[in-house]
Design an enzyme around this catalytic site. Structure first.
Site: not given
Ligand code: CMP
Length: 139
Positions: A50, A116
């Site tokens: 990430y 994801h």
């Molecule tokens: P993912 O597709 O795994 O990629 C980035 C991740 O960040 C996303 O899914 C969410 O799980 C997380 N995410 C995105 N926006 C937020 C938020 N506002 N608060 C917490 N987690 C977030």
């Protein structure tokens, strides 16, 4: 075009014993699971995965979440797999996700959103390579 994308079944879903339920939605959508393993993600792995979100206010929470319980990392193969899987997952925020999508069916919040999926073919290659060797993927 046949593509491969990278998927993670996240801790909220594995904690609720939903691995098979999520996989059923994936397979019903015509995507083939060509590699899969259950791992406990390390802090270093989560921070690297990430990295692009490292400046975001939710980064710390995200790393805590992704390391609190096992995840299932997967390679999915199929026609337009990157876009197809994003359709199947539904919107990042489950509140906005369409009926029948994995996040609408199973996810609780934008942070704990069950799955994801890669957002592009380039990122799919990078993400797959972080967790799988070529010989672990059997298409
Ligand atoms: P993912 O597709 O795994 O990629 C980035 C991740 O960040 C996303 O899914 C969410 O799980 C997380 N995410 C995105 N926006 C937020 C938020 N506002 N608060 C917490 N987690 C977030």
């Amino acid at each position: 075009m046949t593509e491969r994308t990278f998927s993670i079944i996240k801790p909220d879903a594995t904690e609720k014993n939903l691995t098979g339920a999520v996989n059923a939605v994936i397979e019903a959508a015509g995507l083939r699971i060509v590699a899969q393993k259950r791992i406990k993600m390390s802090r270093a792995q989560a921070e690297k995965f990430y990295e692009v979100h490292s400046a975001r206010p939710f980064f710390g929470e995200l790393v805590e979440f992704m390391t609190r319980a096992p995840v299932v990392v997967q390679v999915l193969e199929g026609d337009n797999a990157v876009a197809r899987y994003r359709e199947v997952m539904g919107a990042t925020n489950p509140a906005d996700a369409a009926e029948g999508t994995i996040r609408k069916l199973y996810a609780d919040s934008v942070g704990e959103n069950s799955v994801h999926g890669s957002d592009s073919l380039d990122n799919a290659r990078i993400e797959i390579a972080q967790f799988f060797t070529d010989d672990e993927i059997v298409g």
